[in-house]
Design an enzyme around this catalytic site. Sequence first.
Site, PDB file in Angstrom:
ATOM      1  N   SER A   1       1.031  -1.304   0.138  1.00  0.00           N
ATOM      2  CA  SER A   1      -0.009   0.017   0.004  1.00  0.00           C
ATOM      3  C   SER A   1       0.917   1.332   0.006  1.00  0.00           C
ATOM      4  O   SER A   1       0.412   2.477   0.004  1.00  0.00           O
ATOM      5  CB  SER A   1      -0.841   0.043   1.227  1.00  0.00           C
ATOM      6  OG  SER A   1      -0.198   0.233   2.625  1.00  0.00           O
TER       7      SER A   1
ATOM      8  N   THR B   1      -2.150   2.898   3.394  1.00  0.00           N
ATOM      9  CA  THR B   1      -1.391   4.071   3.571  1.00  0.00           C
ATOM     10  C   THR B   1      -0.751   4.065   4.847  1.00  0.00           C
ATOM     11  O   THR B   1      -1.195   3.038   5.841  1.00  0.00           O
ATOM     12  CB  THR B   1      -2.484   5.029   3.697  1.00  0.00           C
ATOM     13  OG1 THR B   1      -2.912   5.426   2.539  1.00  0.00           O
ATOM     14  CG2 THR B   1      -1.645   6.491   4.007  1.00  0.00           C
TER      15      THR B   1
ATOM     16  N   THR C   1       1.671   6.928   0.472  1.00  0.00           N
ATOM     17  CA  THR C   1       0.627   5.711   0.042  1.00  0.00           C
ATOM     18  C   THR C   1       0.983   5.490  -1.338  1.00  0.00           C
ATOM     19  O   THR C   1       1.377   6.573  -2.162  1.00  0.00           O
ATOM     20  CB  THR C   1      -0.766   6.299   0.230  1.00  0.00           C
ATOM     21  OG1 THR C   1      -1.639   5.032  -0.058  1.00  0.00           O
ATOM     22  CG2 THR C   1      -1.181   7.466  -0.612  1.00  0.00           C
TER      23      THR C   1
ATOM     24  N   ARG D   1      -5.112   9.567 -10.969  1.00  0.00           N
ATOM     25  CA  ARG D   1      -5.996   9.820  -9.630  1.00  0.00           C
ATOM     26  C   ARG D   1      -5.175  10.476  -8.364  1.00  0.00           C
ATOM     27  O   ARG D   1      -4.234   9.853  -8.244  1.00  0.00           O
ATOM     28  CB  ARG D   1      -6.650   8.445  -9.266  1.00  0.00           C
ATOM     29  CG  ARG D   1      -7.608   8.824  -7.919  1.00  0.00           C
ATOM     30  CD  ARG D   1      -7.044   8.021  -6.776  1.00  0.00           C
ATOM     31  NE  ARG D   1      -7.777   7.823  -5.874  1.00  0.00           N
ATOM     32  CZ  ARG D   1      -7.660   7.411  -4.623  1.00  0.00           C
ATOM     33  NH1 ARG D   1      -6.339   7.204  -4.279  1.00  0.00           N
ATOM     34  NH2 ARG D   1      -8.492   7.415  -3.489  1.00  0.00           N
TER      35      ARG D   1
ATOM     36  N   THR E   1      -6.608   7.144   6.925  1.00  0.00           N
ATOM     37  CA  THR E   1      -6.305   6.209   5.946  1.00  0.00           C
ATOM     38  C   THR E   1      -7.702   5.670   5.326  1.00  0.00           C
ATOM     39  O   THR E   1      -8.582   5.993   6.210  1.00  0.00           O
ATOM     40  CB  THR E   1      -5.430   5.016   6.376  1.00  0.00           C
ATOM     41  OG1 THR E   1      -6.261   4.334   7.398  1.00  0.00           O
ATOM     42  CG2 THR E   1      -3.853   5.252   6.749  1.00  0.00           C
ATOM     43  N   GLY E   2      -7.646   4.984   4.198  1.00  0.00           N
ATOM     44  CA  GLY E   2      -9.200   4.520   3.896  1.00  0.00           C
ATOM     45  C   GLY E   2      -9.495   5.481   2.722  1.00  0.00           C
ATOM     46  O   GLY E   2      -8.787   5.984   2.027  1.00  0.00           O
TER      47      GLY E   2
HETATM   48  N1  ASP Z   1      -6.370   7.181   1.624  1.00  0.00           N
HETATM   49  C1  ASP Z   1      -5.575   6.626   0.520  1.00  0.00           C
HETATM   50  C2  ASP Z   1      -6.158   7.084  -0.757  1.00  0.00           C
HETATM   51  O1  ASP Z   1      -7.357   7.042  -1.045  1.00  0.00           O
HETATM   52  C3  ASP Z   1      -5.852   5.006   0.465  1.00  0.00           C
HETATM   53  C4  ASP Z   1      -5.674   4.516   2.088  1.00  0.00           C
HETATM   54  O2  ASP Z   1      -5.321   4.984   2.974  1.00  0.00           O
HETATM   55  O3  ASP Z   1      -6.092   3.230   1.998  1.00  0.00           O
HETATM   56  O4  ASP Z   1      -5.470   7.056  -1.845  1.00  0.00           O
END
Ligand code: ASP
Length: 361
Positions: A91, A211, A229, A239, A262-263
């Site tokens: 990640s 991340t 990340t 993106r 994160t997320g």
């Molecule tokens: N927040 C990060 C993103 O959307 C990915 C993650 O944290 O899992 O790129």
Amino acid sequence: MSHPERNSRRDFILKSTAVGLAATLGGAPRVVGAVADQFKAKKPAGPVVICSRNGERAIVKALEIIQSGGDALEAVVAGVNLVEEDPNDTSVGYGGLPNALGVVQLDSAVMHGPTARAGSVACIEGIMYPSKVAKLVLERTDHVNLVAQGAQDFAVMHGFPVEDLLTDRARERWVRWRENLSNQDDYLPAHEADEKGIGSVYQPEARTWGTIHCSAIDLAGNISSVTTTSGLAFKIPGRVGDSPIIGAGLYCDNEVGAAGSTGRGEANLESLASFLIVERMREGDSPQDACLFACQRIADHTKLARLQDENGRPDFNVKFYALNAAGEVGGGEIWGGNGTFRAANSEGSYLVDLAYLYKSE
Ligand code: ASP
């Protein structure tokens, strides 16, 4: 010479912005910028470090640097560098899952409390340590964000090698994703040569997020943050997620505290939740309550049916991690029950439960 009319209009705008902002944050209008009592005359509170769950080694490294007198920004970046160079974390950095075309594109941001400055890179390719480049954007440019080729050129200018960041493990996941995407194109998932009904072997490949976020308070009481990340797996090329956006993927205010995420980045981007969390802490929320407030804001703003479960709740997760200037830590997520994050102080590192809005099955 000052212009009375212009001044009074400016006063009005400032006052109404203050009231508007306070109302946006909930509760009775207060003077924006006031720092809650618990932070006054409390410095220094370090060493304190927080990190997402995947930062087992990062948090130890950051703590070590802080304990030997290092600045919090230097510490958090050195900590996450260990994860950026780790091919097993799919990640972040080297080994991160690529975009839809099989190219690893990385996002990172840093924020330095004492100078209130930020730096970030987005969609950078071929550079293993995007957080170091984000720190250089902060330190060696008058800008905040550099993207794509410009970010890579800037990294090369500072001596970073351009490397192939796609590991075999990540490439194989991408090939599986591509081959299983559709039975209307010419890529086929693995199957027996004479198999009939090839359509039945398609198995969608999970598109994961992941991340690392790390924030810290050093021995001088200064606060800094980093988020880094590879973003959403198999994303549309170009993106940009929340991680490199100041106020979304992280935010830090030396007088108040820091937060990171994160997320699902898209949900966070539309609520600038790390900024929101720091502003809630400024008004007196604990780090955990501020994180839950942000989760609730995102849930309230999730209005599209395609992003909701059958009960109208978000069908994705976002996690937040926060610390305040008094050294308290807390975190929250939309869906949870057994989620944790890492924290460390002078006694070492430990896991902290993430509070949650909804319990996962
Ligand atoms: N927040 C990060 C993103 O959307 C990915 C993650 O944290 O899992 O790129």
